[in-house]
Design an enzyme around this catalytic site. Sequence first.
Site, mmCIF file in Angstrom:
data_model
loop_
_atom_site.group_PDB
_atom_site.id
_atom_site.type_symbol
_atom_site.label_atom_id
_atom_site.label_comp_id
_atom_site.label_asym_id
_atom_site.label_seq_id
_atom_site.Cartn_x
_atom_site.Cartn_y
_atom_site.Cartn_z
ATOM 1 N N THR A 186 23.186 0.063 -5.108
ATOM 2 C CA THR A 186 23.534 1.408 -4.681
ATOM 3 C C THR A 186 24.661 1.421 -3.653
ATOM 4 O O THR A 186 24.683 0.629 -2.714
ATOM 5 C CB THR A 186 22.297 2.109 -4.093
ATOM 6 N N PRO A 189 27.388 4.533 -1.542
ATOM 7 C CA PRO A 189 27.423 5.965 -1.212
ATOM 8 C C PRO A 189 27.833 6.851 -2.385
ATOM 9 O O PRO A 189 27.338 7.964 -2.532
ATOM 10 C CB PRO A 189 28.449 6.029 -0.076
ATOM 11 N N TYR A 225 24.965 -5.360 -18.190
ATOM 12 C CA TYR A 225 23.941 -5.529 -19.222
ATOM 13 C C TYR A 225 22.699 -6.205 -18.645
ATOM 14 O O TYR A 225 21.575 -5.898 -19.051
ATOM 15 C CB TYR A 225 24.519 -6.335 -20.383
ATOM 16 N N GLU A 239 11.660 -2.748 -13.930
ATOM 17 C CA GLU A 239 11.745 -2.088 -12.630
ATOM 18 C C GLU A 239 11.035 -0.744 -12.657
ATOM 19 O O GLU A 239 10.316 -0.379 -11.713
ATOM 20 C CB GLU A 239 13.205 -1.893 -12.238
ATOM 21 N N HIS A 268 -5.956 20.002 2.733
ATOM 22 C CA HIS A 268 -6.330 19.572 4.081
ATOM 23 C C HIS A 268 -6.051 20.653 5.123
ATOM 24 O O HIS A 268 -6.578 20.585 6.243
ATOM 25 C CB HIS A 268 -5.553 18.314 4.477
#
Length: 391
Positions: A127, A129, A234, A243, A339
């Site tokens: 990753t 920006p 690839y 993942e 809650h």
Amino acid sequence: MLPRDFTDEQNMFREAYRKFLASEIVPHMEEWRDAGIVDREAFRKAGEQGFLMVWPDEKYGGMGDNDFRFEQVIMEEAAYARVGDWYATLHSRLVGPYLTRFGNDEQCQRFLPGCVSGDTILAVAMTEPDAGSDLAGMRTAAVEKDDHWVLSGSKTYISNGINADLVVVAAKTDPDNNPHAMTLFLVERGMEGFERGRNLEKMGLKAQDTAELFFNDVKVPKANVLGEPGKGFYYLMEGLAEERLIGAAGYLAAAQLSWDLTAEFVKERKVFGKSLAAFQNTQFKLSELRTELDLAQNYVDQCVAAFNAGQLTAVDAAKAKLVTSEIQVKVADIGVQLHGGAGYMDEYPISRQYTDAKISTIYAGSSEVMKIIISRDCLGEDYSPFNTRNF
């Protein structure tokens, strides 16, 4: 819920791992959350007891058992111990297999024993920006020289970014001619020009160190190229199904805990003289969620079986990732609502379940990206209808 399929060995592993978390991880989590990072000793202790990386061959220190259900056990127990921000699975099952899947024998021998023992902590850096789900927007690049590559650029939101000793870095290596020509590099702690930015402050998962990484003309030896140059895109695509399965198993385990926490609370909480669980709205909300969770759990377990058989497709993994990430957020949200004011207080676990949940719909491909992947399949020309009528 329908019966689940775990071996006797995996059930014993679950009991042993549960005890390990209770003794070695849970007592330190608040300290690590305050510090914004897990102590490296946690990885070493897990490695010493064989809990860090199960699948590597025995010659590297592992058990040599690639059955994904071991990792499923690890993620479920971590979720229920409320230590999910010690994301050991990132190291062990998300990044680790890159070495055996794409690396050579020398790289495996050099790095895997330390990964199994916990002395070498792993991260993957994709990753940027301007390049998250769209890897084509990546700007980090590497130029080939005589006996090395010169790597330049930066990455952000990198989990294990501070702790990592070995980072799988994706970089473009022919940006002018082929935007998909990427290469994966093994960047080691201490390489000149490799720098880390600040440990980023996040909404949730406070103990998971997340950092910016900078590569200032880092000289990466050719021995540290992972796989073939130019094939990195690839390779990344090949690893995405696993993942996303990893994500799905973890998200769903966290959602299961949110439901249990909420069910326990509404049975004890008194409103207008009776338990909150006695109100029809509460019963309907929790029964709907219970049904969704059971259905999702059975789908994820089937995906695990398909993965073990080498049959899990990228589309099926995307479906699992989409539904489990969305349900994790949904169950935590309804849990906080039931809650009441207590759900907004950090002393109640549901509060942290809520803030930890949101990243699941973004990480490893956002929900919107998962929908694009699924729609390309189900609306494509090669799609096979569920039922082909003959009249």
